[in-house]
Design an enzyme around this catalytic site. Sequence first.
Site, short mmCIF file in Angstrom:
data_model
loop_
_atom_site.label_atom_id
_atom_site.label_comp_id
_atom_site.label_asym_id
_atom_site.label_seq_id
_atom_site.Cartn_x
_atom_site.Cartn_y
_atom_site.Cartn_z
N SER A 1 16.98 26.21 -4.69
CA SER A 1 16.31 25.63 -5.85
C SER A 1 17.28 25.49 -7.03
O SER A 1 18.03 26.41 -7.36
CB SER A 1 15.14 26.50 -6.27
OG SER A 1 14.70 26.14 -7.57
N GLU B 1 -5.17 12.31 -19.50
CA GLU B 1 -3.79 11.83 -19.32
C GLU B 1 -3.77 10.35 -18.93
O GLU B 1 -2.85 9.62 -19.30
CB GLU B 1 -3.00 12.72 -18.34
CG GLU B 1 -3.52 12.78 -16.93
CD GLU B 1 -3.12 14.06 -16.18
OE1 GLU B 1 -2.74 15.05 -16.83
OE2 GLU B 1 -3.20 14.07 -14.94
N GLU C 1 7.95 0.64 -36.25
CA GLU C 1 6.55 0.47 -36.61
C GLU C 1 5.60 1.05 -35.56
O GLU C 1 4.70 1.83 -35.87
CB GLU C 1 6.25 -1.03 -36.81
CG GLU C 1 4.88 -1.29 -37.40
CD GLU C 1 4.66 -0.53 -38.70
OE1 GLU C 1 5.55 -0.57 -39.57
OE2 GLU C 1 3.61 0.10 -38.83
N GLN D 1 1.63 21.41 -3.50
CA GLN D 1 0.94 22.70 -3.43
C GLN D 1 0.31 23.01 -2.08
O GLN D 1 0.44 24.13 -1.59
CB GLN D 1 -0.09 22.81 -4.56
CG GLN D 1 0.57 23.00 -5.92
CD GLN D 1 -0.42 23.13 -7.06
OE1 GLN D 1 -1.63 23.29 -6.83
NE2 GLN D 1 0.07 23.08 -8.28
N ASP E 1 -9.00 16.52 -17.46
CA ASP E 1 -7.54 16.49 -17.58
C ASP E 1 -6.99 15.17 -17.05
O ASP E 1 -6.16 14.52 -17.70
CB ASP E 1 -6.92 17.66 -16.83
CG ASP E 1 -5.43 17.76 -17.07
OD1 ASP E 1 -5.03 18.12 -18.18
OD2 ASP E 1 -4.65 17.46 -16.14
N LYS F 1 -3.42 23.43 -22.50
CA LYS F 1 -3.67 22.03 -22.89
C LYS F 1 -2.46 21.49 -23.63
O LYS F 1 -2.55 21.07 -24.78
CB LYS F 1 -4.94 21.96 -23.76
CG LYS F 1 -6.24 22.18 -23.00
CD LYS F 1 -6.63 21.02 -22.10
CE LYS F 1 -6.11 21.11 -20.70
NZ LYS F 1 -6.35 19.89 -19.90
N ASP G 1 1.55 19.28 -8.07
CA ASP G 1 0.25 19.28 -7.39
C ASP G 1 0.35 18.79 -5.95
O ASP G 1 -0.25 19.36 -5.04
CB ASP G 1 -0.74 18.40 -8.17
CG ASP G 1 -1.07 19.00 -9.53
OD1 ASP G 1 -1.46 20.19 -9.57
OD2 ASP G 1 -0.93 18.30 -10.54
P1 NAD Z 1 7.21 20.51 -12.39
O1 NAD Z 1 7.38 19.25 -11.65
O2 NAD Z 1 7.75 20.59 -13.77
O3 NAD Z 1 7.89 21.74 -11.70
C1 NAD Z 1 7.84 21.96 -10.38
C2 NAD Z 1 8.70 23.13 -9.96
O4 NAD Z 1 8.30 23.42 -8.64
C3 NAD Z 1 10.18 22.83 -9.89
O5 NAD Z 1 10.85 23.11 -11.07
C4 NAD Z 1 10.61 23.74 -8.79
O6 NAD Z 1 10.83 25.05 -9.26
C5 NAD Z 1 9.39 23.77 -7.87
N1 NAD Z 1 9.49 22.83 -6.74
C6 NAD Z 1 9.78 21.51 -6.75
N2 NAD Z 1 9.78 21.02 -5.52
C7 NAD Z 1 9.49 22.04 -4.70
C8 NAD Z 1 9.35 22.17 -3.29
N3 NAD Z 1 9.54 21.13 -2.48
N4 NAD Z 1 9.02 23.37 -2.81
C9 NAD Z 1 8.84 24.42 -3.61
N5 NAD Z 1 8.98 24.37 -4.95
C10 NAD Z 1 9.30 23.20 -5.48
O7 NAD Z 1 5.66 20.89 -12.31
P2 NAD Z 1 4.66 21.06 -13.54
O8 NAD Z 1 4.55 19.76 -14.27
O9 NAD Z 1 5.03 22.29 -14.28
O10 NAD Z 1 3.27 21.26 -12.78
C11 NAD Z 1 2.90 22.49 -12.21
C12 NAD Z 1 1.39 22.64 -12.30
O11 NAD Z 1 1.01 22.75 -13.65
C13 NAD Z 1 0.62 21.46 -11.74
O12 NAD Z 1 -0.54 21.96 -11.14
C14 NAD Z 1 0.27 20.65 -12.98
O13 NAD Z 1 -0.88 19.84 -12.84
C15 NAD Z 1 0.01 21.78 -13.95
N6 NAD Z 1 0.12 21.42 -15.37
C16 NAD Z 1 1.29 20.86 -15.81
C17 NAD Z 1 1.44 20.57 -17.16
C18 NAD Z 1 2.78 20.11 -17.68
O14 NAD Z 1 3.01 20.26 -18.87
N7 NAD Z 1 3.70 19.56 -16.90
C19 NAD Z 1 0.38 20.81 -18.05
C20 NAD Z 1 -0.80 21.42 -17.57
C21 NAD Z 1 -0.90 21.71 -16.22
MG MG Z 2 -3.49 17.75 -19.35
MG MG Z 3 -2.59 17.05 -15.88
#
Ligand code: NAD
Ligand code: MG
Ligand code: MG
Length: 330
Positions: free
Chosen positions: A52, A196, A228, A87, A192, A132, A84
């Site tokens: 990683s 978005e 603007e 997962q 959510d 959020k 997602d």
């Molecule tokens: P991300 O894409 O930023 O991070 C994913 C991380 O997962 C990577 O940094 C790595 O450590 C790992 N990863 C990537 N590929 C992989 C693989 N093949 N196998 C195993 N690990 C791997 O993800 P995120 O945006 O932080 O989203 C994570 C969760 O949080 C999701 O459920 C998303 O809906 C939720 N969420 C995200 C945000 C946001 O700000 N991005 C906001 C609210 C909720």
């Molecule tokens: Mg959101």
């Molecule tokens: Mg979202």
Amino acid sequence: MAVTIYYEQDCNPDIIKGKKIAIIGYGSQGHAHALNLRDSGCDVRVGLREGSASRAAAEEAGLRVCDMATAAEEADLIMILVPDELQPAVYEKFIAPHLKPGDTLAFAHGFNVHYGYITPPEDVDVIMCAPKGPGHIVRRQYTQGFGVPDLVCVAQDASGTAWDTALSYAWGVGGARSGIIKCTFAQETEEDLFGEQAVLCGGLVELVKAGFETLVEAGYPPELAYFECYHEMKMIVDLMYERGIHFMNYSISNTAEYGEYYAGPKVINDESRQAMRDILARIQDGTFAREFVEDCNNGHAWLLKQREAINTHEIEKTGERIRSMFSWDK
Ligand code: NAD
Ligand code: MG
Ligand code: MG
């Protein structure tokens, strides 16, 4: 429909401090949860896949990193923060085999549980703590003494104490400082995705882009259109965020305020509102989820094409040029 909002006095920090926590993934949300919980006095390990790219960053931040299976095996609360669409596979292979009765499985978005892509065993608690806001703001605000509000939900309460765990977890990431809202996996997932798509990302980017294109098409310089329709957006939003729409209206001129009432409903009109209802319906009946997963299985073909289009759009090139001239960016 009223909701209950919880604050620091409603959370018991000892619950989360007494658990061994595994944060699976170290991306946007992963780094924020891991570091905030650690700084709140919790026992955190980060589970990452072999090779990683995030490993060095997590270790540099002083976190203990191990492989995903070891993290899941050691922990009694496992928060899944990989994208997602990955997962279900990560859960099947590295987490499910290590779930013990009484463990807590946690999510930051309800997508996989709500649409049935992950079905946890009946003897574990299934909770959600969904900040959020973007992960980097979740971390930044925590270090500044603020906190991004969280939604907390319980899909399965095997222990009878899942809500207390969820509130305590949200306290650990800093959500109790601004407010923890209790809701359901269905509500979080649907609102959510809707937010978005229709407003925050989809609606906003398309609005900014359409305004920019309208001015440029009519012969105005792109730099003018950028300042603007793009640059000023943040200032207006900051005023709304800090003091309300009425204060933003007070701060702008009467000319601007008159124009707001005059033109806003022409842009976001009945057709746009119907489009929003259609978007919500496709989220509620699972059509959006199916299409998203299909594109993921197809190597993100559609997503990557859209990303390429916006990355090479004139608005992005103009923005890059302009931002590189800001004195604070040098
Ligand atoms: P991300 O894409 O930023 O991070 C994913 C991380 O997962 C990577 O940094 C790595 O450590 C790992 N990863 C990537 N590929 C992989 C693989 N093949 N196998 C195993 N690990 C791997 O993800 P995120 O945006 O932080 O989203 C994570 C969760 O949080 C999701 O459920 C998303 O809906 C939720 N969420 C995200 C945000 C946001 O700000 N991005 C906001 C609210 C909720
Ligand atoms: Mg959101
Ligand atoms: Mg979202």
